[in-house]
Design an enzyme around this catalytic site. Structure first.
Site, PDB file in Angstrom:
ATOM      1  CB  SER A   1     -11.442  -4.411   7.548  1.00 37.78           C
ATOM      2  OG  SER A   1     -12.437  -3.509   7.238  1.00 37.78           O
TER       3      SER A   1
ATOM      4  NE  ARG B   1      -1.509   5.122   8.586  1.00 36.74           N
ATOM      5  CZ  ARG B   1      -2.763   4.762   8.315  1.00 36.74           C
ATOM      6  NH1 ARG B   1      -3.077   4.321   7.109  1.00 36.74           N
ATOM      7  NH2 ARG B   1      -3.690   4.856   9.236  1.00 36.74           N
TER       8      ARG B   1
ATOM      9  NE  ARG C   1      -3.698  -2.415   2.146  1.00 32.33           N
ATOM     10  CZ  ARG C   1      -4.707  -2.730   2.936  1.00 32.33           C
ATOM     11  NH1 ARG C   1      -5.060  -1.903   3.914  1.00 32.33           N
ATOM     12  NH2 ARG C   1      -5.375  -3.852   2.755  1.00 32.33           N
TER      13      ARG C   1
ATOM     14  CD  GLU D   1      -9.033  -0.979  10.101  1.00 31.68           C
ATOM     15  OE1 GLU D   1      -9.013   0.265  10.177  1.00 31.68           O
ATOM     16  OE2 GLU D   1      -9.274  -1.599   9.054  1.00 31.68           O
TER      17      GLU D   1
ATOM     18  NE  ARG E   1      -2.253  -0.874  11.497  1.00 29.34           N
ATOM     19  CZ  ARG E   1      -3.150  -0.315  10.698  1.00 29.34           C
ATOM     20  NH1 ARG E   1      -4.403  -0.764  10.699  1.00 29.34           N
ATOM     21  NH2 ARG E   1      -2.799   0.668   9.912  1.00 29.34           N
TER      22      ARG E   1
END
Length: 421
Positions: free
Chosen positions: A351, A276, A261, A348, A389
């Site tokens: 999802s 991130r 990403r 997070e 994470r």
RNA sequence: GGAGAGGUGGCCGAGUGGUUUAAGGCGCACGCUUGGAAAGCGUGUAAGGUUAAUAGCUUUCGCAGGUUCGAAUCCUGUCCUCUCCGCCA
């Protein structure tokens, strides 16, 4: 992609639903383009019909040796008119399709209305069964002290956001992936895949990254390929253009993949450590299901992912996203967040979304029901889970006063260690 | 990277300019036949758009253009698959 027929018939209620997600969305241009295109289609069809009829007659006459050249001039004119209309039709239907591809999915009626993440709803909160008896250190410090990750060397090789895992850090990363894959395979009926990491634009259109979020993806221009941001992209596109039989549904697929990403637009946010990064590892779950069952499937997907968090002995909560915070393709979405005591943040890590027929329309993924009728099926996906994470939360949650890390029981057989020190 | 062959319906496969409205076969479904089955016979068997319609019309023979009154068929480009050569983990 929303069904154009649905827009045609229910545009005012649809537009209202979409505005809950984003005020700026309007369907006006699409409705106009649709009306326009249908008129054109009708006109074109009639002319084509005429041309077919006359051409066939010429064929018959010719075979009887009675051809008449005078008719050609008239037909030439018709032929030219048709060609012009065809070109116009091509252009207009592409424009309409392009517009449709930019419209996000309609939030499900159960989705709470809200503008920002502040209006998300915490549906499950599994917080702190355990206390850390020291002031918790951040995973960055822990990882550096235990020589698990070298951020600087990663940056030297590839730039910021490309962590270099090392020694027991590399082992833990690999173990997490294996543990998660094994968990899903053992307890649920999934088929494992190992997919390509580079995909064609079409595949990214199916899942919704393209055309709108081109900036977020790494693009290999020379070959026209994109690096996947998630294994959802290749997994979902396994059935691009397929018609699945009812007996084959539901289909549960999973894959580990590296995820890439660009994180454009989020520079300066969460830059430290693992929060991130540009490249990370994730085990992704994808479901192909019949429409009636997709919301039950979503709940079970969430249950499946949280079970992993229990086994990893992490504190977590389940968030139901409000309309304004929903991802582009999702009709409904739950986020799973783990508590990172060192960072003092919720992270997070998963999802879980129901896309209903949004992706299946874009990728032309259909099924045949018991009456032989063909319709778009529903797709869902959920991370199960994303490692960086989790890695961070594991270190921070299971740190001991002396700086060592306790390995959760479930991981110990994989690690061959009870603690990292 | 070079050279060659090929992409046609669920599958195999015919089709080099006009009754192709894609032959034929396999598979599948239904029916006849049968005590039941097999064989045999018959019928049916793609997707999209439009439509009340499973009627009609229309689009689609890898994909995109082009030639022609008319293209599965001719031309150009492109993608994919296979074979051989080269390079290579």
């Amino acid at each position: 992609m929303i069904d154009i027929k649905n827009i045609r018939e229910h545009h005012s209620s649809l537009e209202k639903d979409l505005k809950n997600r984003d005020q700026s969305i309007s369907l006006k241009k699409i409705i106009e383009a649709d009306i326009n295109l249908r008129e054109l289609t009708k006109k074109l069809n009639d002319l084509q019909s005429e041309q077919n009829k006359q051409s066939k007659e010429i064929g018959i006459l010719k075979s009887q040796g009675k051809s008449d050249d005078s008719i050609f001039a008239k037909l030439k004119k018709l032929s030219n008119t048709i060609k012009d209309l065809e070109a116009e039709h091509r252009e207009k239907s592409k424009k309409l399709k392009d517009m449709l591809l930019e419209i996000p999915n309609i939030p499900h009626e159960s989705v709470p209305v809200g503008k920002t993440e502040k209006e998300n709803i915490i549906v499950k909160d599994c917080v702190s069964k355990k206390k850390i008896d020291c002031k918790p250190k951040s995973h960055v410090d822990l990882a550096q002290d235990l020589d698990l990750i070298d951020f600087e060397v990663g940056a030297k090789i590839s730039g910021a956001g490309f962590p270099l895992y090392k020694g027991n850090g590399a082992l833990l990363e690999r173990v997490l992936i294996n543990f998660m894959i094994d968990f899903h395979l053992k307890n649920y009926n999934y088929t494992e895949f190992f997919t390509p990491f580079l995909v064609k634009p079409n595949s990214a259109i199916t899942t919704g990254q393209l055309p709108k979020f081109e900036e977020d993806m790494y693009h290999v221009e020379k070959d026209g390929l994109y690096l996947i941001p998630t294994a959802e992209v290749p997994l979902t596109n396994i059935h691009q253009d397929d018609i699945l039989e009812l007996i084959d549904l539901p289909k549960y697929y999973l894959a580990y993949s590296a995820c890439f990403r660009r994180e454009a637009g989020s520079y300066g946010k969460d830059t430290r450590g693992l929060l991130r990064v540009h490249q990370f590892n994730k085990v992704e779950l994808v479901k192909f299901v019949r429409p009636e069952s997709s919301y039950d499937e979503l709940e079970s997907l969430v249950g499946q992912a949280t079970k992993l968090l229990d086994l990893l002995e992490l504190d977590y909560r389940v968030i139901e996203l409000c309309s304004g915070d929903l991802g582009f393709s999702a009709a409904k979405c739950y986020d799973l967040e783990v508590w990172a005591p060192g960072e003092e943040k919720w992270l997070e890590v998963s999802s879980c979304s129901n896309f209903e027929d949004f992706q299946s329309r874009r990728g032309n993924i259909r099924f045949r029901d018991e009456d032989g009728k063909i319709d778009y099926l529903h797709t869902l996906n959920g991370s199960g889970l994303a490692t960086p994470r989790i890695f961070a939360a594991l270190l921070e949650t299971h740190q001991n006063q002396d700086g060592s890390i306790k390995i959760p029981v479930a991981l110990q057989p994989y690690m061959g260690l009870a603690e990292i020190k």
